[in-house]
Design a protein around this motif. Structure first.
Motif, PDB file in Angstrom:
ATOM      1  N   SER A   1      -3.630  -1.141  -9.050  1.00 55.60           N
ATOM      2  CA  SER A   1      -4.883  -0.405  -8.854  1.00 55.60           C
ATOM      3  C   SER A   1      -4.674   1.025  -9.316  1.00 55.60           C
ATOM      4  CB  SER A   1      -5.307  -0.413  -7.382  1.00 55.60           C
ATOM      5  OG  SER A   1      -4.562   0.544  -6.637  1.00 55.60           O
TER       6      SER A   1
ATOM      7  N   VAL B   1      -2.289   0.514  -4.748  1.00 58.37           N
ATOM      8  CA  VAL B   1      -1.833  -0.830  -4.423  1.00 58.37           C
ATOM      9  C   VAL B   1      -0.800  -1.265  -5.453  1.00 58.37           C
ATOM     10  CG1 VAL B   1      -2.499  -3.241  -4.091  1.00 58.37           C
ATOM     11  CG2 VAL B   1      -4.058  -1.406  -3.379  1.00 58.37           C
TER      12      VAL B   1
ATOM     13  N   LEU C   1       0.867  -1.177   0.000  1.00 57.07           N
ATOM     14  CA  LEU C   1       0.000   0.000   0.000  1.00 57.07           C
ATOM     15  C   LEU C   1       0.902   1.224   0.000  1.00 57.07           C
ATOM     16  CD1 LEU C   1      -2.890  -0.821   2.522  1.00 57.07           C
ATOM     17  CD2 LEU C   1      -2.728  -1.328   0.085  1.00 57.07           C
TER      18      LEU C   1
ATOM     19  N   LEU D   1     -11.775   6.105   2.820  1.00 53.79           N
ATOM     20  CA  LEU D   1     -11.832   6.291   1.379  1.00 53.79           C
ATOM     21  C   LEU D   1     -12.952   7.252   1.005  1.00 53.79           C
ATOM     22  CD1 LEU D   1     -11.442   2.562   0.257  1.00 53.79           C
ATOM     23  CD2 LEU D   1      -9.641   4.240   0.675  1.00 53.79           C
TER      24      LEU D   1
ATOM     25  N   GLU E   1     -14.828   0.976  -1.526  1.00 48.47           N
ATOM     26  CA  GLU E   1     -13.918   0.197  -2.361  1.00 48.47           C
ATOM     27  C   GLU E   1     -13.732  -1.181  -1.736  1.00 48.47           C
ATOM     28  OE1 GLU E   1     -12.470   1.130  -5.158  1.00 48.47           O
ATOM     29  OE2 GLU E   1     -12.584   3.331  -5.189  1.00 48.47           O
ATOM     30  N   SER E   2     -13.459  -2.175  -2.587  1.00 45.68           N
ATOM     31  CA  SER E   2     -13.134  -3.514  -2.104  1.00 45.68           C
ATOM     32  C   SER E   2     -11.623  -3.657  -2.119  1.00 45.68           C
ATOM     33  CB  SER E   2     -13.786  -4.578  -2.984  1.00 45.68           C
ATOM     34  OG  SER E   2     -13.400  -5.871  -2.563  1.00 45.68           O
ATOM     35  N   LEU E   3     -10.977  -3.294  -1.027  1.00 44.38           N
ATOM     36  CA  LEU E   3      -9.529  -3.362  -0.961  1.00 44.38           C
ATOM     37  C   LEU E   3      -9.065  -4.802  -0.806  1.00 44.38           C
ATOM     38  CD1 LEU E   3      -8.530  -0.327   1.325  1.00 44.38           C
ATOM     39  CD2 LEU E   3      -8.459  -0.493  -1.164  1.00 44.38           C
ATOM     40  N   LEU E   4      -8.279  -5.261  -1.734  1.00 43.63           N
ATOM     41  CA  LEU E   4      -7.669  -6.593  -1.685  1.00 43.63           C
ATOM     42  C   LEU E   4      -8.691  -7.695  -1.434  1.00 43.63           C
ATOM     43  CD1 LEU E   4      -4.463  -5.703   0.378  1.00 43.63           C
ATOM     44  CD2 LEU E   4      -4.750  -5.784  -2.103  1.00 43.63           C
TER      45      LEU E   4
END
Length: 233
Positions: free
Chosen positions: A93, A85, A62, A119, A123-126
């Motif tokens: 990303s 990312v 990150l 955010l 968002e769908s982080l990882l």
């Protein structure tokens, strides 16, 4: 016996990514070096990442850069920032906008700081459930780095309605390597979190006892802070 076996499996599986880390925890100090950091141009598609000293070890990176390279001094002030990312060979990303601030009580006073990130949109982080709020747990006092992850994994095996999920990452903040962190979902109400009504109560045991609405339990005088709702009856 079954529970003990699962616990051992969890420890082995979660520990595997860190064999190559050689125990690196990572501590960042806000010093004069930050004054010489080159700011990523506003129109750039990628944030600056210099990983020559800390190359890719198999974990997502990150990369976070605060506006004007501002230091994160406390847990109250949200600082505007950008995040991207990175994988092994480059960005994986787009750059996303967010706010970042310190988190924790006792842990905020440790050399390696934990953070909360907010955010601009869900968002769908990882692969985690889409949300705006996430936590970056520093795990500074845990030399294994995996105790929180193991506890969450065991809780997922129970009948609890919801348990936070997380991912191990490495964090670069303002072009400084911060070390290994655990990106975790934040506890709260919502479709992808605790799916409760607005009238539900979210309580936190915290010896700082600093919320507006709080009480001490009749048994053992435990400090209970009311986190939600904001204006309880």
């Amino acid at each position: 016996m079954g529970l003990k076996i699962r616990a051992i499996i969890c420890v082995i599986a979660l520990a595997a990514p860190f064999i190559a880390c050689d125990g690196i925890v990572g501590v960042h100090k806000n010093d004069s070096e930050s004054l010489n950091i080159q700011k990523t141009p506003a129109d750039s598609q990628n944030l600056i990442l210099d990983d020559s000293k800390f190359p890719y070890i198999g974990l997502p990176r990150l990369v976070i850069e605060t506006d004007d390279i501002r230091n994160i001094e406390d847990r109250e002030t949200k600082i505007h920032a950008r995040m991207q990312v990175y994988g092994k060979n480059g960005p994986e990303s787009d750059i996303v906008r967010l706010d970042i601030r310190g988190r924790g009580n006792y842990t905020w006073g440790l050399p390696k700081k934990p953070f909360n990130i907010y955010l601009d949109k869900k968002e769908s982080l990882l692969g985690l459930a889409p949300a705006k709020k996430f936590a970056l747990l520093a795990n500074y006092l845990d030399r294994t780095l995996i105790r929180n992850a193991v506890a969450f994994e065991l809780a997922h095996k129970t009948d609890l309605e919801w348990t936070p999920s997380g991912k191990f990452v490495e964090v670069f903040l303002n072009q400084k390597f911060m070390g290994n962190y655990y990106l975790s979902e934040k506890i709260g109400f919502g479709e992808s979190r605790l799916n409760k009504s607005d009238e539900a109560f979210l309580l936190e045991y915290d010896k700082n006892y600093d919320e507006e609405y709080k009480f001490m339990t009749g048994l053992k005088d435990l400090p209970v802070n009311i986190k939600k709702p904001e204006n309880p009856t």
